[in-house]
Design a protein around this motif. Structure first.
Motif, short mmCIF file in Angstrom:
data_model
loop_
_atom_site.label_atom_id
_atom_site.label_comp_id
_atom_site.label_asym_id
_atom_site.label_seq_id
_atom_site.Cartn_x
_atom_site.Cartn_y
_atom_site.Cartn_z
N VAL A 1 -32.49 7.32 31.58
CA VAL A 1 -31.11 6.84 31.58
C VAL A 1 -31.01 5.41 32.11
CG1 VAL A 1 -28.78 7.24 32.50
CG2 VAL A 1 -30.20 9.17 31.79
N LEU A 2 -31.48 5.19 33.34
CA LEU A 2 -31.34 3.88 33.98
C LEU A 2 -32.48 2.91 33.64
CD1 LEU A 2 -30.12 4.97 37.53
CD2 LEU A 2 -28.75 4.20 35.59
N GLU A 3 -33.52 3.42 33.03
CA GLU A 3 -34.70 2.65 32.66
C GLU A 3 -35.34 1.94 33.85
OE1 GLU A 3 -33.88 0.22 29.24
OE2 GLU A 3 -33.33 1.95 28.03
N ILE A 4 -35.42 2.68 34.97
CA ILE A 4 -36.10 2.20 36.16
C ILE A 4 -37.57 2.56 36.02
CG2 ILE A 4 -36.28 2.50 38.67
CD1 ILE A 4 -33.32 3.30 38.63
N PRO A 5 -38.48 1.66 36.38
CA PRO A 5 -39.91 1.99 36.29
C PRO A 5 -40.25 3.24 37.10
CG PRO A 5 -39.60 -0.34 36.74
CD PRO A 5 -38.25 0.30 36.86
N GLN A 6 -41.06 4.11 36.50
CA GLN A 6 -41.47 5.35 37.17
C GLN A 6 -42.65 5.14 38.12
OE1 GLN A 6 -42.38 8.47 34.40
NE2 GLN A 6 -40.48 8.21 33.27
N ALA A 7 -43.32 4.03 37.97
CA ALA A 7 -44.56 3.79 38.72
C ALA A 7 -44.42 3.97 40.23
CB ALA A 7 -45.12 2.41 38.39
N PRO A 8 -43.38 3.47 40.88
CA PRO A 8 -43.33 3.65 42.35
C PRO A 8 -43.38 5.11 42.78
CG PRO A 8 -41.73 2.00 41.68
CD PRO A 8 -42.28 2.61 40.43
N TRP A 9 -42.67 5.98 42.10
CA TRP A 9 -42.70 7.40 42.45
C TRP A 9 -44.10 7.98 42.25
CZ3 TRP A 9 -38.03 5.84 40.06
CH2 TRP A 9 -36.89 6.05 40.83
N TRP A 10 -44.71 7.65 41.12
CA TRP A 10 -46.02 8.22 40.84
C TRP A 10 -47.09 7.65 41.76
CZ3 TRP A 10 -46.20 12.67 38.97
CH2 TRP A 10 -45.26 13.09 38.03
N TRP A 11 -46.94 6.40 42.22
CA TRP A 11 -47.91 5.87 43.17
C TRP A 11 -47.78 6.55 44.52
CZ3 TRP A 11 -52.25 4.04 41.92
CH2 TRP A 11 -52.41 3.28 40.77
N VAL A 12 -46.57 6.92 44.92
CA VAL A 12 -46.39 7.67 46.17
C VAL A 12 -47.07 9.04 46.05
CG1 VAL A 12 -44.70 8.80 47.69
CG2 VAL A 12 -44.29 6.46 46.89
N VAL A 13 -46.82 9.72 44.93
CA VAL A 13 -47.44 11.03 44.71
C VAL A 13 -48.96 10.90 44.71
CG1 VAL A 13 -47.76 12.90 43.04
CG2 VAL A 13 -45.46 11.98 43.47
N THR A 14 -49.47 9.91 44.01
CA THR A 14 -50.92 9.71 43.92
C THR A 14 -51.51 9.40 45.29
OG1 THR A 14 -50.70 8.93 41.65
CG2 THR A 14 -52.72 8.31 42.82
N PHE B 1 -54.58 12.14 38.90
CA PHE B 1 -53.31 11.48 39.23
C PHE B 1 -53.49 9.97 39.23
CE2 PHE B 1 -51.48 15.51 40.34
CZ PHE B 1 -50.12 15.31 40.17
N PHE B 2 -54.61 9.48 39.77
CA PHE B 2 -54.85 8.04 39.76
C PHE B 2 -54.92 7.53 38.33
CE2 PHE B 2 -57.54 4.29 39.70
CZ PHE B 2 -56.86 3.47 40.60
N LEU C 1 -52.07 5.02 36.83
CA LEU C 1 -52.47 3.67 36.43
C LEU C 1 -52.28 3.45 34.93
CD1 LEU C 1 -53.65 0.93 37.17
CD2 LEU C 1 -55.91 1.91 36.79
N TYR C 2 -52.90 4.30 34.12
CA TYR C 2 -52.93 4.06 32.69
C TYR C 2 -51.67 4.53 31.95
CZ TYR C 2 -57.80 2.95 33.45
OH TYR C 2 -58.97 2.39 33.91
N ASP C 3 -51.19 5.71 32.28
CA ASP C 3 -50.08 6.28 31.51
C ASP C 3 -48.70 5.86 32.02
OD1 ASP C 3 -52.09 7.51 30.14
OD2 ASP C 3 -51.73 9.51 30.94
N VAL C 4 -48.62 5.44 33.27
CA VAL C 4 -47.31 5.09 33.82
C VAL C 4 -47.21 3.59 34.08
CG1 VAL C 4 -45.68 5.46 35.71
CG2 VAL C 4 -47.01 7.38 34.84
N THR C 5 -48.10 3.06 34.91
CA THR C 5 -47.98 1.66 35.32
C THR C 5 -48.25 0.68 34.18
OG1 THR C 5 -48.67 2.29 37.54
CG2 THR C 5 -48.77 -0.05 37.01
N LEU C 6 -49.38 0.83 33.52
CA LEU C 6 -49.75 -0.14 32.48
C LEU C 6 -48.87 -0.03 31.22
CD1 LEU C 6 -53.64 -0.14 32.80
CD2 LEU C 6 -51.98 -1.77 33.74
N THR C 7 -48.29 1.13 30.99
CA THR C 7 -47.41 1.28 29.83
C THR C 7 -45.97 0.90 30.16
OG1 THR C 7 -46.92 3.59 30.30
CG2 THR C 7 -48.79 3.15 28.84
N GLY C 8 -45.67 0.74 31.46
CA GLY C 8 -44.31 0.39 31.86
C GLY C 8 -43.32 1.53 31.66
N LEU C 9 -43.79 2.77 31.79
CA LEU C 9 -42.94 3.93 31.60
C LEU C 9 -41.73 3.85 32.53
CD1 LEU C 9 -43.14 6.43 29.79
CD2 LEU C 9 -44.19 7.63 31.70
N ALA C 10 -40.55 4.14 31.97
CA ALA C 10 -39.31 4.04 32.72
C ALA C 10 -38.51 5.33 32.61
CB ALA C 10 -38.48 2.87 32.21
#
Length: 181
Positions: A129-142, A112-113, A117-126
């Motif tokens: 529909v709304l193109e909101i960054p996914q990183a905050p959700w995945w950091w909570v899960v991680t 998950f880390f 880090l690599y697949d969500v945060t550094l790529t800027g995955l959003a």
């Protein structure tokens, strides 16, 4: 003979708080879906992005119940085999299962880390529909998954002490702790 500590008693309040956050998130997600459906039905105007939030909130919700399940011993166990082997061997079988669970959560934490880090945060995955960054959700899960590793270490220490002393864990209906698990 009692063991020196009880994981349910010492970790229960913290894991209950994490699970409460997950339960509140379920209520929030369900409310958003109900309002979205009503908006579609009454005004023919859905709430934009409910699907975006729902998908990532679900990941947080599921992860938020992992710690309380670890402390309560509610993950997959095969206790009937232990009953066939006798109480003392059943305790050691539980300890072996605790080691396996620890190894699985260590693997989860690492993956998950890496993913976050690599697949969500550094790529800027959003979100789509709304193109909101996914990183905050995945950091909570991680973070929750990483917290599960020390939680399982405490549970494993208790399990080993119980196996060494031959003291089975109290059933949920016999537990006298205020942890609520």
């Amino acid at each position: 003979m009692n063991t020196p500590f009880d994981a349910r008693h010492s970790l229960g309040p913290g894991t209950n708080l994490i699970a409460l956050i997950g339960a509140l998130a379920i209520l929030g997600m369900a409310s958003a879906v109900v309002v979205d459906v009503l908006m579609r039905w009454i005004f023919n105007s859905p709430i934009l992005g409910v699907d975006d939030f729902g998908a990532y909130n679900l990941a947080v919700i599921v992860a938020s119940f992992f710690p309380i399940c670890l402390v309560g011993g509610h993950f997959v166990t095969i206790r009937f085999v232990g009953k066939l082997m006798g109480e003392r061997r059943a305790l050691w079988l539980e300890a072996f299962g605790g080691v396996a669970t620890l190894l699985v959560f260590m693997l989860f934490a690492w993956q998950f880390f890496r993913f976050t880090l690599y697949d969500v945060t550094l790529t800027g995955l959003a979100t789509p529909v709304l193109e909101i960054p996914q990183a905050p959700w995945w950091w909570v899960v991680t973070t929750i998954i990483v917290l599960c590793v020390p939680i399982q270490l405490v549970v494993l220490a208790e399990t080993f002490l119980r196996a060494v002393h031959g003291v089975p864990r109290a059933r949920d209906d016999e537990t006298q702790t205020d942890a609520g698990v």
